[in-house]
Design a protein around this motif. Structure first.
Motif, PDB file in Angstrom:
ATOM      1  N   TRP A  54     -33.551  47.787 -20.187  1.00 26.82           N
ATOM      2  CA  TRP A  54     -34.332  48.683 -21.049  1.00 26.82           C
ATOM      3  C   TRP A  54     -35.617  48.004 -21.509  1.00 26.82           C
ATOM      4  CZ3 TRP A  54     -35.325  47.033 -26.068  1.00 26.82           C
ATOM      5  CH2 TRP A  54     -34.512  46.003 -26.556  1.00 26.82           C
ATOM      6  N   ALA A  55     -36.547  48.846 -21.982  1.00 29.08           N
ATOM      7  CA  ALA A  55     -37.797  48.361 -22.574  1.00 29.08           C
ATOM      8  C   ALA A  55     -38.048  49.124 -23.864  1.00 29.08           C
ATOM      9  CB  ALA A  55     -38.973  48.575 -21.616  1.00 29.08           C
ATOM     10  N   GLU A  63     -34.650  53.263 -20.813  1.00 28.24           N
ATOM     11  CA  GLU A  63     -33.891  52.631 -19.746  1.00 28.24           C
ATOM     12  C   GLU A  63     -34.809  52.328 -18.563  1.00 28.24           C
ATOM     13  OE1 GLU A  63     -30.176  54.386 -18.613  1.00 28.24           O
ATOM     14  OE2 GLU A  63     -29.874  55.273 -20.610  1.00 28.24           O
ATOM     15  N   VAL A  64     -34.681  51.112 -18.016  1.00 27.19           N
ATOM     16  CA  VAL A  64     -35.511  50.689 -16.886  1.00 27.19           C
ATOM     17  C   VAL A  64     -34.617  50.023 -15.851  1.00 27.19           C
ATOM     18  CG1 VAL A  64     -37.505  49.362 -16.130  1.00 27.19           C
ATOM     19  CG2 VAL A  64     -37.471  50.306 -18.444  1.00 27.19           C
ATOM     20  N   ASP A  65     -34.455  50.672 -14.719  1.00 28.08           N
ATOM     21  CA  ASP A  65     -33.625  50.125 -13.653  1.00 28.08           C
ATOM     22  C   ASP A  65     -34.407  49.092 -12.846  1.00 28.08           C
ATOM     23  OD1 ASP A  65     -31.617  51.880 -14.398  1.00 28.08           O
ATOM     24  OD2 ASP A  65     -32.162  53.385 -12.887  1.00 28.08           O
ATOM     25  N   VAL A 125     -37.516  58.394 -10.371  1.00 28.05           N
ATOM     26  CA  VAL A 125     -37.061  59.731 -10.762  1.00 28.05           C
ATOM     27  C   VAL A 125     -35.654  59.669 -11.347  1.00 28.05           C
ATOM     28  CG1 VAL A 125     -36.436  62.012  -9.882  1.00 28.05           C
ATOM     29  CG2 VAL A 125     -38.571  60.939  -9.156  1.00 28.05           C
ATOM     30  N   ARG A 126     -34.771  58.901 -10.710  1.00 27.00           N
ATOM     31  CA  ARG A 126     -33.406  58.777 -11.237  1.00 27.00           C
ATOM     32  C   ARG A 126     -33.424  58.182 -12.646  1.00 27.00           C
ATOM     33  NH1 ARG A 126     -32.469  57.138  -5.816  1.00 27.00           N
ATOM     34  NH2 ARG A 126     -32.565  54.924  -6.388  1.00 27.00           N
ATOM     35  N   CYS A 127     -34.258  57.200 -12.853  1.00 27.73           N
ATOM     36  CA  CYS A 127     -34.360  56.556 -14.162  1.00 27.73           C
ATOM     37  C   CYS A 127     -34.981  57.505 -15.182  1.00 27.73           C
ATOM     38  CB  CYS A 127     -35.197  55.280 -14.014  1.00 27.73           C
ATOM     39  SG  CYS A 127     -35.250  54.229 -15.467  1.00 27.73           S
ATOM     40  N   ALA A 128     -36.065  58.174 -14.795  1.00 30.05           N
ATOM     41  CA  ALA A 128     -36.763  59.090 -15.705  1.00 30.05           C
ATOM     42  C   ALA A 128     -35.853  60.227 -16.152  1.00 30.05           C
ATOM     43  CB  ALA A 128     -38.018  59.640 -15.032  1.00 30.05           C
TER      44      ALA A 128
END
Length: 261
Positions: A54-55, A63-65, A125-128
């Motif tokens: 995460w950030a 969340e940041v993958d 896109v999955r993360c967003a």
């Protein structure tokens, strides 16, 4: 592993803020074994945000993958300008959305905002979707405006486009954290860094509502050409700067006339 041991390993790996990073890693780890793995990954050069998952951005935990563009602190200035321009219930779009940080902040900060976001990178896109859709927004996969619902055409009041703007020849000069661990499509803006912006500018007047705003980040040395790119398509531009965050933002506004096609 002791706190001192973590700090020493991080410092030896070149982490400037080793003490702060050690604290974040220890808080994120479920136990000593996981902490050891996380410290090893960070010491190997992975972005801290990819290691902890995460950030912090705009007061939110985003969340940041791994493999997804990490939202920058300077980009908070861009999103602050977007929030300031968005009326309650505004129709907003987060283009080149990456993790969806901008869209998430718009949803959290603008009462009743309708937010749509898009990115060409499937991992982004999955993360967003995890950052935006639980807050009430929608995320699409595709190239710039192409995946957006046709019903948004001519109605977007605030369009945030965090386009890549690093010139192709300068990508190799980026810090390894970005160069080696973030997608090239989120960094490389073409020969002069403005290729993607020009494509956004070419479609903006068609998608913006009358008096709608396109906001994007650029570098100080690119500002004049970036402004020319949007004014060439009938938008009126103004430049905003935040010296503390080394941030330059262009706000380009569509006039009240008929939408050009």
């Amino acid at each position: 592993m002791s706190d001192l041991g973590v700090v020493k390993r991080l410092r030896a790996a070149g982490c400037v803020f080793a003490e702060e990073e050690a604290e974040l890693l220890r808080a994120a780890a479920a136990g000593p074994a996981e902490l050891d793995v996380m410290v090893e990954r960070r010491a190997a050069g992975l972005p801290l945000e990819h290691v902890v998952g995460w950030a912090e951005f705009g007061g939110l935990r985003i969340e940041v993958d791994g493999g997804v563009f990490v939202p920058r602190r300077r980009t908070e200035f861009l999103v602050e300008q977007a929030v300031a321009l968005a009326r309650p219930g505004a129709l907003c779009v987060d283009l080149c959305c990456g993790s969806g940080a901008a869209g998430a902040v718009l949803l959290a900060s603008v009462e009743g905002a309708e937010v749509h976001a898009a990115d060409i990178e499937p991992a982004a896109v999955r993360c967003a979707r995890r950052n935006i859709e639980p807050r009430g927004g929608l995320v699409y996969e595709g190239d710039l405006f192409e995946p957006l619902p046709a019903a948004l055409r001519g109605r977007i009041e605030v369009l945030v486009a965090n386009v890549p703007y690093v010139p192709s020849d300068d990508v190799a000069l980026l810090p390894p954290e970005a160069r080696d661990h973030e997608p090239l499509v989120a960094l490389d803006g073409g020969p002069d860094g403005l290729d993607v912006l020009r494509r956004v500018a070419a479609g903006a007047a068609e998608w913006l509502a009358p008096a709608g705003h396109l906001l994007f980040e650029t570098s100080e040395r690119q500002t004049e050409r970036a402004v020319a790119a949007v004014t060439a398509h009938g938008l009126t531009a103004r430049v905003l700067e935040d010296e503390d965050r080394w941030a330059t933002v262009v706000v380009a506004t569509r006039d009240q006339g008929v939408c050009r096609k």
